[in-house]
Design an enzyme around this catalytic site. Sequence first.
Site, PDB file in Angstrom:
ATOM      1  N   GLU A 105       1.101  -1.395   0.135  1.00 28.82           N
ATOM      2  CA  GLU A 105       0.387   0.302   0.432  1.00 28.82           C
ATOM      3  C   GLU A 105       0.892   0.896  -0.176  1.00 28.82           C
ATOM      4  OE1 GLU A 105      -2.359  -0.977   3.588  1.00 28.82           O
ATOM      5  OE2 GLU A 105      -4.464  -1.402   2.253  1.00 28.82           O
ATOM      6  N   GLU A 125      -3.630  -9.333   3.226  1.00 27.38           N
ATOM      7  CA  GLU A 125      -4.200  -9.196   3.955  1.00 27.38           C
ATOM      8  C   GLU A 125      -5.740 -10.160   4.940  1.00 27.38           C
ATOM      9  OE1 GLU A 125      -3.441  -6.884   1.999  1.00 27.38           O
ATOM     10  OE2 GLU A 125      -2.515  -5.337   3.452  1.00 27.38           O
TER      11      GLU A 125
HETATM   12  C1  3H9 Z   1      -2.010  -5.309   6.469  1.00 33.52           C
HETATM   13  O1  3H9 Z   1      -0.425  -5.066   6.868  1.00 33.52           O
HETATM   14  C2  3H9 Z   1      -2.500  -3.881   7.054  1.00 33.52           C
HETATM   15  C3  3H9 Z   1      -2.847  -2.884   6.372  1.00 33.52           C
HETATM   16  O2  3H9 Z   1      -3.399  -3.153   5.084  1.00 33.52           O
HETATM   17  C4  3H9 Z   1      -3.632  -1.802   6.730  1.00 33.52           C
HETATM   18  C5  3H9 Z   1      -2.944  -1.250   8.415  1.00 33.52           C
HETATM   19  C6  3H9 Z   1      -3.767  -0.254   8.659  1.00 33.52           C
HETATM   20  N1  3H9 Z   1       4.265  -7.861  12.285  1.00 33.52           N
HETATM   21  O3  3H9 Z   1       6.832 -16.157   8.435  1.00 33.52           O
HETATM   22  P1  3H9 Z   1       8.648 -15.633   9.027  1.00 33.52           P
HETATM   23  C7  3H9 Z   1       7.821 -11.594  11.809  1.00 33.52           C
HETATM   24  S1  3H9 Z   1      -1.907  -7.136   7.349  1.00 33.52           S
HETATM   25  C8  3H9 Z   1       5.201  -8.534  12.892  1.00 33.52           C
HETATM   26  O4  3H9 Z   1       8.791 -16.741   9.708  1.00 33.52           O
HETATM   27  P2  3H9 Z   1       9.501 -15.745   6.159  1.00 33.52           P
HETATM   28  C9  3H9 Z   1       7.326 -13.202  12.280  1.00 33.52           C
HETATM   29  O5  3H9 Z   1       6.223 -13.847  13.002  1.00 33.52           O
HETATM   30  C10 3H9 Z   1      -0.133  -7.605   7.217  1.00 33.52           C
HETATM   31  N2  3H9 Z   1       5.691  -9.780  12.827  1.00 33.52           N
HETATM   32  O6  3H9 Z   1       9.408 -15.173   7.394  1.00 33.52           O
HETATM   33  C11 3H9 Z   1       8.342 -13.590  12.422  1.00 33.52           C
HETATM   34  O7  3H9 Z   1       8.666 -13.131  14.105  1.00 33.52           O
HETATM   35  P3  3H9 Z   1       9.781 -14.316  14.670  1.00 33.52           P
HETATM   36  C12 3H9 Z   1       0.320  -8.096   6.127  1.00 33.52           C
HETATM   37  C13 3H9 Z   1       6.212 -10.277  11.667  1.00 33.52           C
HETATM   38  O8  3H9 Z   1      10.869 -15.157   5.410  1.00 33.52           O
HETATM   39  C14 3H9 Z   1       9.766 -13.064  11.759  1.00 33.52           C
HETATM   40  O9  3H9 Z   1       8.518 -12.010  11.107  1.00 33.52           O
HETATM   41  N3  3H9 Z   1       0.892  -8.340   5.974  1.00 33.52           N
HETATM   42  C15 3H9 Z   1       5.058  -9.856  10.044  1.00 33.52           C
HETATM   43  O10 3H9 Z   1       9.491 -17.279   6.061  1.00 33.52           O
HETATM   44  C16 3H9 Z   1       9.543 -13.730  10.257  1.00 33.52           C
HETATM   45  O11 3H9 Z   1       8.779 -14.387   9.592  1.00 33.52           O
HETATM   46  C17 3H9 Z   1       0.796  -9.971   6.547  1.00 33.52           C
HETATM   47  O12 3H9 Z   1       0.075 -10.497   5.821  1.00 33.52           O
HETATM   48  C18 3H9 Z   1       3.802  -8.959  10.666  1.00 33.52           C
HETATM   49  N4  3H9 Z   1       3.510  -8.658   9.248  1.00 33.52           N
HETATM   50  O13 3H9 Z   1       8.263 -14.846   5.056  1.00 33.52           O
HETATM   51  C19 3H9 Z   1       2.678 -10.427   5.950  1.00 33.52           C
HETATM   52  N5  3H9 Z   1       5.426 -10.206   9.048  1.00 33.52           N
HETATM   53  O14 3H9 Z   1      10.524 -14.481  13.403  1.00 33.52           O
HETATM   54  C20 3H9 Z   1       2.783 -11.443   6.603  1.00 33.52           C
HETATM   55  C21 3H9 Z   1       6.595 -11.314   9.900  1.00 33.52           C
HETATM   56  O15 3H9 Z   1       9.539 -14.207  15.741  1.00 33.52           O
HETATM   57  N6  3H9 Z   1       3.739 -12.337   6.931  1.00 33.52           N
HETATM   58  N7  3H9 Z   1       6.888 -11.124  11.036  1.00 33.52           N
HETATM   59  O16 3H9 Z   1       8.727 -15.910  14.140  1.00 33.52           O
HETATM   60  C22 3H9 Z   1       4.566 -13.628   6.033  1.00 33.52           C
HETATM   61  O17 3H9 Z   1       3.854 -13.675   4.932  1.00 33.52           O
HETATM   62  C23 3H9 Z   1       5.958 -14.145   5.951  1.00 33.52           C
HETATM   63  O18 3H9 Z   1       6.751 -13.525   7.520  1.00 33.52           O
HETATM   64  C24 3H9 Z   1       6.774 -13.009   4.874  1.00 33.52           C
HETATM   65  C25 3H9 Z   1       8.754 -13.997   5.357  1.00 33.52           C
HETATM   66  C26 3H9 Z   1       6.405 -13.664   3.833  1.00 33.52           C
HETATM   67  C27 3H9 Z   1       7.199 -12.102   4.791  1.00 33.52           C
END
Ligand code: 3H9
Length: 694
Positions: A105, A125
């Site tokens: 975004e 999301e």
């Molecule tokens: C959003 O954006 C809402 C908006 O539209 C509007 C707002 C107003 N936040 O998955 P991994 C942590 S909603 C906090 O093992 P990978 C995860 O918990 C969001 N923490 O790595 C982990 O922590 P730990 C939309 C996060 O390389 C560490 O990072 N975005 C977040 O296998 C490593 O993660 C998503 O839904 C976060 N957003 O994969 C994306 N993301 O090491 C969600 C990750 O302590 N994330 N962490 O366990 C993912 O899909 C994967 O993490 C990603 C990396 C592909 C990025």
Amino acid sequence: MNDVVKLERHDVIAVVTVNSPPVNALSAAVRRGIFESIKAAAADPEVKGIVLACAGRTFIAGADITEFGKPPQSPGLNEVIAEIENCGKPVVAAIHGTALGGGLEITLGCHFRVATKEAKLGLPEVKLGLLPGAGGTQRLPRAVGPELGVKMIVTGDPIGAAEALKHGLIEEIVEGPAAGAEAFLRKVIAENRPLRILRNDDSKLAAAKADRTLFTNAAAAANKKNRGLDAPLACAEAVSWTLDLPFDEALKKERESFLRLVAGDQSKAQRYAFFSEREAAKVQNVPEGTKPRPVERVAIIGAGTMGGGIAMSFANAGIPVTLIETGEEQLKRGMGIMQKNYDATAARGGIPADAPAKRMALITGVVGLENVKDADLIIEAVFETMAIKKEVFTALDAYAKPGAVLASNTSYLNIDEIAKVTKRPQDVLGMHFFSPANVMKLCEIVRADKTALDALMTAVAVARKIAKVPAVVGVADGFVGNRMLAARSKQSEKLLFEGALPQQVDAVVIKFGMPMGPFAMGDLAGLDIGWRSRQDRGIKSPIADGLYEAGRNGQKTGKGYYKYEAGSRAPIPDPEVEKLIDDTCKSLGLTRRIVSDEEILERMMYPMINEGARILEEKVASRPSDIDVIWLYGYGWPIFRGGPMFYADQVGLKHIAERLSVYAKQTNDPSLEPSALLKRLADEDKTFASLAKG
Ligand code: 3H9
């Protein structure tokens, strides 16, 4: 600017770099840093353009999910994006890794986007039970058109850089993201290119405005698989506002919708599932720094349904596999089924046309166990009897190289007993895949008494590498998932004797959100399998035995608990089954009664939860969230209900314990009495989640 955002000047170019490991999520500090950097660069008369880049392994992966539900902190993401969009100077987003959610975004507020070729861009999301809450539902359709926009937002699946380029989401594919963006920006400045402000650009909406079906068809297609989820519908509705409402009004409504969803039960459950999945990969009682053993080649014993599916999972991840059978005939059949599966997936566009050949080339089919000798990991997937497993592991012990991890794909047998037949029990563990193994994401990793920690971590690392969700469990009959399932099966069978019909029980379970009811599942697996296992254990089950004896083996014979039309998997209630149930009950002197749907639901779910509590007591699972992960990814538990233990906390443990006691008495089954742990938590008015907090 602050600890997590840096502002630099490269002559006329300002470079704003976010550096907030692990994934540059948009915490309050990151938002503030970007906001102030853009403001400063916009105010600096020397600056002619701005690059927004990220350090580390990825571009911004979204809003900081841990902040949801806490009091909002200024500046909000919409304010940051407005600051970028209105700053009056060209801003280029330099994307590498993943630009997801709020991360994408923010780039949509920039005037141009460039990305490295392996970058992924998406708005996931919806997978957290949300909709994009910072203009994504309005700007993405303006960038790529409402058809692709609604597909990306409703499914949450990202697209790669090549597709993003094709659809105008990025302007160029670059090598180094920040340097590439800077070079691109210099061209923009030199050519004095007009800024592309997406909020004002309705050009890609024109076709769908003229012919609404373009949008409604795309929205319906994207929503086809929705099973009771609110967020996909809210996503599609929000995208439709691009066609009907002025931008600012739509943005306001998007925000309202976001706030409603983020406070709702479904999103809470889905966010819990996100963190539980990641938690499950962190194995308890393993010292930090325990290194997995390297795995370059895998051998799989058995080319049946399970072995073939497991082999495909490895080939999909580019890992070479030796697939071993006892004879050429069986091998040929197994290889043929995999080829057919790949071809079918390619034909429906699920994988590229050249993928089947490439993936099959990674699978070498051979006859003879001696061929395991080069493998770093060996997974046995042969017939499910202890005697055969022992035979295979004795042979593996003779042929496998030192240090190879020896895994059994058994779904309930004792791994300690299997390990004992080898001289290397430290290398033996369970890797329990779920059928179809190339599709289902769960891998229960069974830690036996003597399993070495590095062998255990090897299985966990390998499972993640092949895109499975690993959950470590202890040795127990059926481990975690199948043991809980057995508690449910016992009740579903009893309910037939008491007065329910298969279709009534299945309907209740499906309404709850499971993909299938227990009886349709039995028909799919084959009723002969259950019959054989009852024979082995000396158990009788008059209705199930009666069906088997009547030649009703399930889907494969066109008849089981249901009947099936030729070529169809749709279960049709069968009066013959009703009669068989009635006759069996009469012959046993049982009077059937009307069983309410409410009772069915409670008796399907609560005994399973009770078994989950026993599993925790016995430390067969170390966290309630691990049990939830197992049910979410191995059994199709509806994600919006978070998993059985999460669901139990929502219902209230006191209520569950009370109802279990009632059913224990009503059905004269003391095993239904609440377990010690469930009883204690209920008495103390606590939740399973409280266990994780210590
Ligand atoms: C959003 O954006 C809402 C908006 O539209 C509007 C707002 C107003 N936040 O998955 P991994 C942590 S909603 C906090 O093992 P990978 C995860 O918990 C969001 N923490 O790595 C982990 O922590 P730990 C939309 C996060 O390389 C560490 O990072 N975005 C977040 O296998 C490593 O993660 C998503 O839904 C976060 N957003 O994969 C994306 N993301 O090491 C969600 C990750 O302590 N994330 N962490 O366990 C993912 O899909 C994967 O993490 C990603 C990396 C592909 C990025």
